[in-house]
Design a protein around this motif. Structure first.
Motif, short mmCIF file in Angstrom:
data_model
loop_
_atom_site.label_atom_id
_atom_site.label_comp_id
_atom_site.label_asym_id
_atom_site.label_seq_id
_atom_site.Cartn_x
_atom_site.Cartn_y
_atom_site.Cartn_z
N ILE A 63 7.72 -3.04 0.52
CA ILE A 63 7.97 -4.46 0.80
C ILE A 63 8.82 -5.07 -0.31
O ILE A 63 9.72 -5.87 -0.06
CB ILE A 63 6.63 -5.21 0.95
CG1 ILE A 63 5.89 -4.72 2.20
CG2 ILE A 63 6.86 -6.72 1.04
CD1 ILE A 63 4.48 -5.28 2.33
N TYR A 115 3.23 -13.12 1.89
CA TYR A 115 2.48 -13.14 3.15
C TYR A 115 2.27 -11.73 3.70
O TYR A 115 1.20 -11.41 4.22
CB TYR A 115 3.21 -14.00 4.18
CG TYR A 115 2.51 -14.07 5.51
CD1 TYR A 115 1.43 -14.95 5.71
CD2 TYR A 115 2.90 -13.25 6.57
CE1 TYR A 115 0.76 -15.00 6.92
CE2 TYR A 115 2.24 -13.29 7.79
CZ TYR A 115 1.18 -14.17 7.96
OH TYR A 115 0.51 -14.21 9.16
N MET A 116 3.31 -10.89 3.54
CA MET A 116 3.20 -9.52 4.05
C MET A 116 2.23 -8.67 3.24
O MET A 116 1.62 -7.72 3.76
CB MET A 116 4.58 -8.87 4.07
CG MET A 116 5.54 -9.49 5.07
SD MET A 116 7.18 -8.73 5.00
CE MET A 116 6.83 -7.10 5.67
N PRO A 150 -1.67 -12.12 2.98
CA PRO A 150 -1.42 -13.29 3.85
C PRO A 150 -2.13 -14.56 3.39
O PRO A 150 -1.55 -15.65 3.45
CB PRO A 150 -1.94 -12.83 5.21
CG PRO A 150 -1.86 -11.34 5.17
CD PRO A 150 -2.14 -10.96 3.76
#
Length: 434
Positions: free
Chosen positions: A6, A37-38, A41
């Motif tokens: 990510i 958020y990934m 969250p």
């Protein structure tokens, strides 16, 4: 998807957004919030709100609008022209003297504004017509303005040092003091570069004016008393411990306002323009900081800095080799990214590595700012070059870029000297703070 992946995708997305010209602060805030958020969250909204509120209410950051205001007031009150006229009086009769006077004027104005763009714009409007009137080569004239303006983020009060201090949690006052001697050194190297250019090609700077008598030179210094006095008071106050950096900014802004009133320049139109310019500049910097801290938190969640630190330690690289590698990478990044973008993007990554190696972050901060100065005039992005182009409509952009190279190499030499002799940067802060 694991946090490392990510993180890598986040950096790729950020570079894409910067490539399509989305503002730096907005890009970092968007990528940081989505990335958090990934990974977590539930943390995304609290981090976004908390970081924005934290920076907006950060007392130390009040220094930015105060120094920006002080620089803008110096412009409308005529203090910047007085400073240039004094430099012109002392240096104008020398070969290349008007270009040297521009460098000195930029250095002096930088001691009030802390902005490279403001220094280049203000001094360029005053000095370029004068150099063109006396037949100076356009490359030398515009190159001197663009390079001289970069001193705005090295000589305190420096917006670059403020942002770096907030990102690394270093002392703003200590960084300001660390920039004084390197600022003087770089000013001298710029003047030396002009002397070498003119010595090699005398036609680039025709003899302009006759030497003025000492009485007139002293009179010009007297007319520049206000701006010199404010500079000495603010910087001297920080060094002696009379003021904190924030208090010095407040005192300087107040004195600049008083001078503006005394000189009859405090018209409604001027005050409105100064206020709007200050608010716009402050808003831009704060937006970058909001985005930087959200993105910095995201980078921390990915674990990338710790992995990089572990990799560097495993390779056995020494502090000097790592610092040189980082600076070279910054020089490359400076050819296609704006200076503040480089600062806020990379500091969260390199700070843990440098701390693990015991690198002095104040010393490294000075090196970073000099490299950012190089980015300000490096093609094809060089923001200062485009600022000067806005003043010099009749000068081709290629001519301006050709004119900056002697000054670019002077910056490189300054960085090398500070790399080899760290006390150039650390002498004053160590004397002041112990």
């Amino acid at each position: 998807m694991d946090p490392l992946t990510i993180g890598i995708l986040g950096f790729c997305a950020l570079f894409v957004l910067l490539f399509i010209r989305m503002p730096v602060g907005t890009s970092m805030m968007l990528v940081g919030a989505v990335g958090i958020y990934m990974i977590r969250p539930q943390a995304s909204l609290p981090v976004l709100a908390g970081e924005i509120f934290g920076e907006a209410s950060n007392y130390s950051l009040t220094i930015l609008p105060l120094f920006i205001l002080m620089g803008n007031l110096a412009g409308v009150s005529g203090m910047s022209r007085d400073l240039y006229n004094a430099a012109h009086s002392w240096f104008g009769h020398l070969k290349g003297g008007l270009a040297s006077a521009t460098i000195v004027g930029c250095a002096g104005f930088s001691s009030l504004s802390g902005s490279s763009l403001a220094a280049a714009l203000t001094m360029g409007r005053v000095s370029l017509p004068e150099m063109q009137r006396f037949g100076y080569d356009n490359g030398l004239a515009t190159g001197a303005i663009a390079a001289g303006g970069t001193l705005g983020i090295l000589i305190p009060p420096s917006a670059g040092f403020v942002v770096y201090a907030i990102l690394t949690e270093e002392s703003i006052g200590r960084l300001f003091m660390a920039g004084v001697v390197p600022g003087v050194l770089l000013t001298a190297l710029f003047i030396t570069a002009i002397w070498l250019i003119v010595r090699r090609k005398p036609e680039k700077a025709p003899q302009s004016v006759t030497a003025e008598p000492v009485s007139k030179r002293m009179a010009s210094l007297g007319r520049a008393f206000w701006i010199i006095g404010i500079i000495v008071l603010t910087i001297g106050g920080i060094y002696t411990g009379v003021f904190s950096a924030v208090e010095a900014a407040g005192v300087g802004a107040f004195l600049a306002l008083i001078v503006t009133v005394i000189r009859g320049a405090a018209s409604w139109e001027n005050i409105r323009d100064v206020s709007l310019q200050t608010l716009k500049s402050t808003g831009t910097v704060f937006l970058i900081l909001f985005g930087a801290f959200v993105f910095k938190t995201f980078v921390g969640f990915t674990g990338i800095p710790f992995r990089l630190t572990g990799w560097v330690e495993a390779q056995g690289f020494g502090p000097t080799a790592v610092v040189i590698t980082i600076l070279v990478a910054y020089i490359v990044l400076g050819t296609f990214l704006e200076g503040f973008a480089i600062l806020v993007l990379t500091v969260p990554l390199v700070q843990p590595i440098l701390q693990s190696l015991g690198v002095d972050l104040v010393w490294f901060g000075v090196l970073i700012v000099i490299v950012l100065e190089m980015a300000l005039i490096s093609p094809p992005v060089g923001i200062n070059v485009f600022v000067v182009k806005g003043i010099a409509d009749n000068v081709p952009l290629n001519t301006i870029f050709r004119g900056i190279w002697p000054f670019w190499f002077a910056m490189l030499l300054a960085a090398v000297l500070i790399l080899v002799f760290p006390q150039i940067a650390l002498l004053l802060p160590n004397t002041m703070f112990g």
